[in-house]
Design an enzyme around this catalytic site. Sequence first.
Site, PDB file in Angstrom:
ATOM      1  N   ALA A 184       0.839  -1.205   0.000  1.00 49.37           N
ATOM      2  CA  ALA A 184       0.000   0.000   0.000  1.00 49.37           C
ATOM      3  C   ALA A 184       0.872   1.251   0.000  1.00 49.37           C
ATOM      4  CB  ALA A 184      -0.932  -0.004   1.209  1.00 49.37           C
ATOM      5  N   ASP A 185       1.940   1.244   0.796  1.00 43.85           N
ATOM      6  CA  ASP A 185       2.862   2.378   0.813  1.00 43.85           C
ATOM      7  C   ASP A 185       3.545   2.556  -0.537  1.00 43.85           C
ATOM      8  OD1 ASP A 185       2.834   3.515   3.492  1.00 43.85           O
ATOM      9  OD2 ASP A 185       3.599   1.592   4.162  1.00 43.85           O
TER      10      ASP A 185
END
Length: 415
Positions: A184-185
């Site tokens: 996600a990052d």
Amino acid sequence: MNDTRPRMPLSGVKVLDLSRILAGPLAAQALADLGAEVIKVERPGNGDEARRWGPPFLKDREGNDTRESPMYLSANRNKQSITIDIASAQGQDLVRRLAARSDVLLENFKVGDLARYQLDHASLRTLNPRLIYCSVTGFGQTGPKSHLPGYDTVFQAMSGMMSVTGLPDGVPGGGPMKTGPSLADFIAGQYAASGVLAALYERDGPQGTGMGRHIDIALLDCTIAAQTHSVMTYLAAGVIPPRRGTEGNGGLPSQAFECADGGIIVICGSEAQYRAFCGVLEQPQLADDPRFVTNSARLGHRRELADVFNALTRQWRASELLAALEKAGIPSGPIHRYPEVFADPQVVHRGVTQRVPHPTAGEITLCVSPIRFTGTTAPQPTAPPTIGEHTDRILREVLEMAPEAIASLREQRVV
């Protein structure tokens, strides 16, 4: 600043990186990899929180732990570090002076936090109308959850990514699962970098507006968007994709298969590849087995298919089966751990890692940008900076401050 590195596509672009941990720093690193000059602002004393996310930690020349964790090292190559206390009036003034000279500012503070210091987009836009201001947050700048904090695993869960990752229900180890890396990052960082590049083109391109933009990047939005065909299976057909473990998303058989000495991945993306796989395993009759004769039939008998083919692949050594599959033109590969990844001849040939100097470790091995420009040799990356490594240089060369003024800031612990 004096930069003797070869020209890159973003050479001359100045980026002020106020972000910490991972998504924002990854966005700034992507821009730095393309040649932008990135100044990373850190808190005096502790710096970016990611520095402390260990053990393990990078070792110095004597084998002692440094202040650099793998998390920090993964997202901060090709940057310069300055320490500034932005809670102080003098520190805020330094950031504003740097922002006035910057093309891009990246930040991932909670929504509204920087307005307290007049370092928000509205305040800095009046100072530098050309500034491209990119905010990276968990939930975005608007909405009922915009004020909430969050980390990668939260967004893998909320986005549905965990629901389609892992082994199916009803088998040992079945259930939703997080991906190993912080996807996600990473995804949000890449979307942020893309948004910045688009805004730079809009500002300075053939029909350039000459004006900056405020870019609003939310990890939740980005993680949903990155699931592409899985999300579209639900949106277009109303079908919730099940977890399939190692199975691929197209033709079958496409999954991990067991060999006598380990596992491999085989992907049969077409009928021709399926028939070729049957031939490699010396079982051509399976190509016409009514249970498996078409991909639709194989989808309906996927458990039987896996059992039948695993029984055959277990009779092979992994290297021998992979060689036969390669000769037959069937997509396949070993399931590597990191030691095998970085010893793979293709990975070595591509120069995925480089040894670079580091001020405390002597040398460090870094992954480098995977972007290659044909006919151009990319400059050697620089190691992620130690905390405040370039403070004096930035104050002296960028803000043109006198030595006594810099000494005064240090005495007051502004930097």
